[in-house]
Design a protein around this motif. Structure first.
Motif, PDB file in Angstrom:
ATOM      1  N   THR A  77       0.827  -1.208   0.000  1.00 13.92           N
ATOM      2  CA  THR A  77       0.000   0.000   0.000  1.00 13.92           C
ATOM      3  C   THR A  77       0.855   1.249   0.000  1.00 13.92           C
ATOM      4  OG1 THR A  77      -1.774  -1.152   1.164  1.00 13.92           O
ATOM      5  CG2 THR A  77      -1.793   1.250   1.247  1.00 13.92           C
ATOM      6  N   GLU A  78       1.894   1.267   0.807  1.00 16.10           N
ATOM      7  CA  GLU A  78       2.776   2.437   0.860  1.00 16.10           C
ATOM      8  C   GLU A  78       3.480   2.650  -0.475  1.00 16.10           C
ATOM      9  OE1 GLU A  78       4.115   2.549   5.543  1.00 16.10           O
ATOM     10  OE2 GLU A  78       4.995   1.018   4.241  1.00 16.10           O
ATOM     11  N   ARG A  79       3.879   1.572  -1.126  1.00 18.10           N
ATOM     12  CA  ARG A  79       4.544   1.708  -2.429  1.00 18.10           C
ATOM     13  C   ARG A  79       3.570   2.225  -3.480  1.00 18.10           C
ATOM     14  NH1 ARG A  79       9.189  -3.030  -2.411  1.00 18.10           N
ATOM     15  NH2 ARG A  79       9.222  -3.229  -0.147  1.00 18.10           N
ATOM     16  N   ALA A  80       2.340   1.704  -3.450  1.00 16.80           N
ATOM     17  CA  ALA A  80       1.330   2.171  -4.402  1.00 16.80           C
ATOM     18  C   ALA A  80       1.019   3.642  -4.176  1.00 16.80           C
ATOM     19  CB  ALA A  80       0.065   1.332  -4.279  1.00 16.80           C
ATOM     20  N   GLN A  81       0.890   4.050  -2.931  1.00 20.75           N
ATOM     21  CA  GLN A  81       0.617   5.455  -2.630  1.00 20.75           C
ATOM     22  C   GLN A  81       1.778   6.352  -3.049  1.00 20.75           C
ATOM     23  OE1 GLN A  81      -0.220   5.131   1.580  1.00 20.75           O
ATOM     24  NE2 GLN A  81      -2.426   4.876   1.247  1.00 20.75           N
ATOM     25  N   GLY A  82       2.979   5.787  -3.059  1.00 18.82           N
ATOM     26  CA  GLY A  82       4.155   6.539  -3.484  1.00 18.82           C
ATOM     27  C   GLY A  82       4.317   6.642  -4.994  1.00 18.82           C
ATOM     28  N   GLY A  83       3.475   5.921  -5.757  1.00 20.01           N
ATOM     29  CA  GLY A  83       3.522   6.034  -7.210  1.00 20.01           C
ATOM     30  C   GLY A  83       4.080   4.836  -7.929  1.00 20.01           C
ATOM     31  N   LEU A  84       4.183   3.698  -7.244  1.00 19.37           N
ATOM     32  CA  LEU A  84       4.679   2.461  -7.860  1.00 19.37           C
ATOM     33  C   LEU A  84       3.496   1.537  -8.135  1.00 19.37           C
ATOM     34  CD1 LEU A  84       7.356   0.894  -8.502  1.00 19.37           C
ATOM     35  CD2 LEU A  84       7.216  -0.041  -6.195  1.00 19.37           C
ATOM     36  N   THR A  85       3.436   0.976  -9.337  1.00 21.56           N
ATOM     37  CA  THR A  85       2.346   0.046  -9.648  1.00 21.56           C
ATOM     38  C   THR A  85       2.879  -1.121 -10.449  1.00 21.56           C
ATOM     39  OG1 THR A  85       0.058  -0.096 -10.451  1.00 21.56           O
ATOM     40  CG2 THR A  85       1.621   1.097 -11.838  1.00 21.56           C
ATOM     41  N   LEU A  86       2.170  -2.250 -10.341  1.00 17.10           N
ATOM     42  CA  LEU A  86       2.558  -3.477 -11.040  1.00 17.10           C
ATOM     43  C   LEU A  86       1.390  -3.999 -11.842  1.00 17.10           C
ATOM     44  CD1 LEU A  86       4.286  -6.051 -11.591  1.00 17.10           C
ATOM     45  CD2 LEU A  86       3.481  -6.933  -9.377  1.00 17.10           C
ATOM     46  N   ALA A  87       1.612  -4.242 -13.129  1.00 21.25           N
ATOM     47  CA  ALA A  87       0.644  -4.955 -13.972  1.00 21.25           C
ATOM     48  C   ALA A  87       1.080  -6.411 -13.990  1.00 21.25           C
ATOM     49  CB  ALA A  87       0.614  -4.377 -15.381  1.00 21.25           C
ATOM     50  N   TRP A  88       0.230  -7.278 -13.446  1.00 20.83           N
ATOM     51  CA  TRP A  88       0.583  -8.683 -13.269  1.00 20.83           C
ATOM     52  C   TRP A  88       0.617  -9.420 -14.604  1.00 20.83           C
ATOM     53  CZ3 TRP A  88       1.347  -9.734  -8.086  1.00 20.83           C
ATOM     54  CH2 TRP A  88       0.818  -8.800  -7.192  1.00 20.83           C
ATOM     55  N   GLN A  89       1.394 -10.501 -14.630  1.00 19.94           N
ATOM     56  CA  GLN A  89       1.421 -11.346 -15.823  1.00 19.94           C
ATOM     57  C   GLN A  89       0.028 -11.905 -16.115  1.00 19.94           C
ATOM     58  OE1 GLN A  89       4.319 -14.489 -15.711  1.00 19.94           O
ATOM     59  NE2 GLN A  89       3.648 -15.390 -17.623  1.00 19.94           N
ATOM     60  N   HIS A  90      -0.683 -12.308 -15.059  1.00 10.64           N
ATOM     61  CA  HIS A  90      -2.049 -12.796 -15.206  1.00 10.64           C
ATOM     62  C   HIS A  90      -2.963 -11.818 -14.478  1.00 10.64           C
ATOM     63  CE1 HIS A  90      -0.416 -16.481 -16.805  1.00 10.64           C
ATOM     64  NE2 HIS A  90       0.356 -16.590 -15.744  1.00 10.64           N
ATOM     65  N   PRO A  91      -3.751 -11.027 -15.203  1.00 11.03           N
ATOM     66  CA  PRO A  91      -4.541  -9.962 -14.579  1.00 11.03           C
ATOM     67  C   PRO A  91      -5.461 -10.475 -13.484  1.00 11.03           C
ATOM     68  CG  PRO A  91      -4.584  -9.771 -16.972  1.00 11.03           C
ATOM     69  CD  PRO A  91      -3.930 -11.080 -16.659  1.00 11.03           C
ATOM     70  N   ALA A  92      -5.614  -9.654 -12.443  1.00  8.13           N
ATOM     71  CA  ALA A  92      -6.540  -9.995 -11.359  1.00  8.13           C
ATOM     72  C   ALA A  92      -7.962 -10.054 -11.896  1.00  8.13           C
ATOM     73  CB  ALA A  92      -6.432  -8.953 -10.245  1.00  8.13           C
ATOM     74  N   ARG A  93      -8.767 -10.920 -11.315  1.00  8.03           N
ATOM     75  CA  ARG A  93     -10.145 -11.093 -11.776  1.00  8.03           C
ATOM     76  C   ARG A  93     -11.102 -10.328 -10.866  1.00  8.03           C
ATOM     77  NH1 ARG A  93     -11.281 -14.903 -15.551  1.00  8.03           N
ATOM     78  NH2 ARG A  93      -9.554 -16.181 -16.271  1.00  8.03           N
TER      79      ARG A  93
END
Length: 248
Positions: A77-93
């Motif tokens: 959560t802290e990383r996401a709030q800081g501006g880091l995001t990950l697009a997974w190899q298999h997208p979340a459903r």
């Protein structure tokens, strides 16, 4: 060169007592696309999960610095709030909500024009906004919608784990254009891939083998080495020396 947006120093990660990443060093710049290229089993997805802060992939040694901060011990959560995001190899459903509502999870203030533009960037018609995210969507459609959501976030750094997974060749060029658009707008983009044609679109690339970065340099030079020298990862692959990666 400016200070890197992301700096990874001597990162070690193990899973169930088995070393996966062993002294990984790499950097990514804002406004650039950086590639991490390697065969299946090289440790690339482990790197992505460690960078995003998944607890099961917490490093045993090393440091992750992002936007000038040591984030090694930060939560997802802290990383996401800081501006880091990950697009997974298999997208979340996410089942049972419309594509519009799914995209607004990434950008609650986005208007209809922005939502439409994000879909058009991944070659999906605006009519998809009213479709449900359910089993009727193909894996490739889910992947494109996830990438549209990443674009709407306008992250400081987007980590893309095998972004071409499930995407047909005709759509790949459009998706690569999306990554270039993100970089042009100031985001850093880190593409993790086993495909040399995807890595060749990066500004610079790293080559990973058995949890080590063994080469760094221009995307074209790393691609040539990968095609001419690399063999599939496995028990018979050569042992890594732990030396600093070669630069080409």
């Amino acid at each position: 060169m400016n200070d890197p947006l992301l700096r990874v120093e001597q990162l070690h990660v193990s899973r169930e007592g088995v070393p996966i990443l062993q002294g990984v060093n790499l950097q990514a710049q804002a406004g650039e696309i950086t590639g991490v290229l390697g065969r299946n089993g090289a440790g690339k997805s482990t790197l992505a999960y460690a960078l995003m802060g998944l607890p099961a992939y917490a490093p045993s040694k090393g440091c992750i610095r992002f936007a000038g901060e040591d984030i090694t011990d930060w939560s997802i959560t802290e990383r996401a709030q800081g501006g880091l995001t990950l697009a997974w190899q298999h997208p979340a459903r996410y089942e049972g909500i419309t594509v519009r509502d799914y995209l607004k999870l990434s950008a609650s203030g986005a208007g209809e024009a922005e939502l439409t533009e994000s879909l058009e960037l991944v070659q999906l018609a605006p009519s998809y906004l009213d479709r449900l995210v359910d089993k009727a969507l193909s894996g490739g459609e889910r992947k494109r919608i996830e990438l549209a959501s990443v674009y709407l976030m306008h992250p400081k750094l987007a980590i893309l784990d095998e972004p071409d997974s499930g995407v047909d060749l005709l759509a790949l060029g459009d998706i690569l254009s999306l990554f270039r658009r993100l970089a042009q707008e100031g985001s850093g983009v880190l593409i993790i891939t086993h495909r040399e044609d995807v890595a060749s679109q990066c500004h610079r690339s790293y080559l990973m083998c058995r949890g080590h970065i063994i080469l760094e340099g221009s995307a074209e030079a790393v691609k040539r080495y990968f095609l001419s020298q690399c063999e599939p990862c496995g028990d018979n692959a050569p042992e890594m020396s732990g030396e600093v990666a070669k630069r080409v």
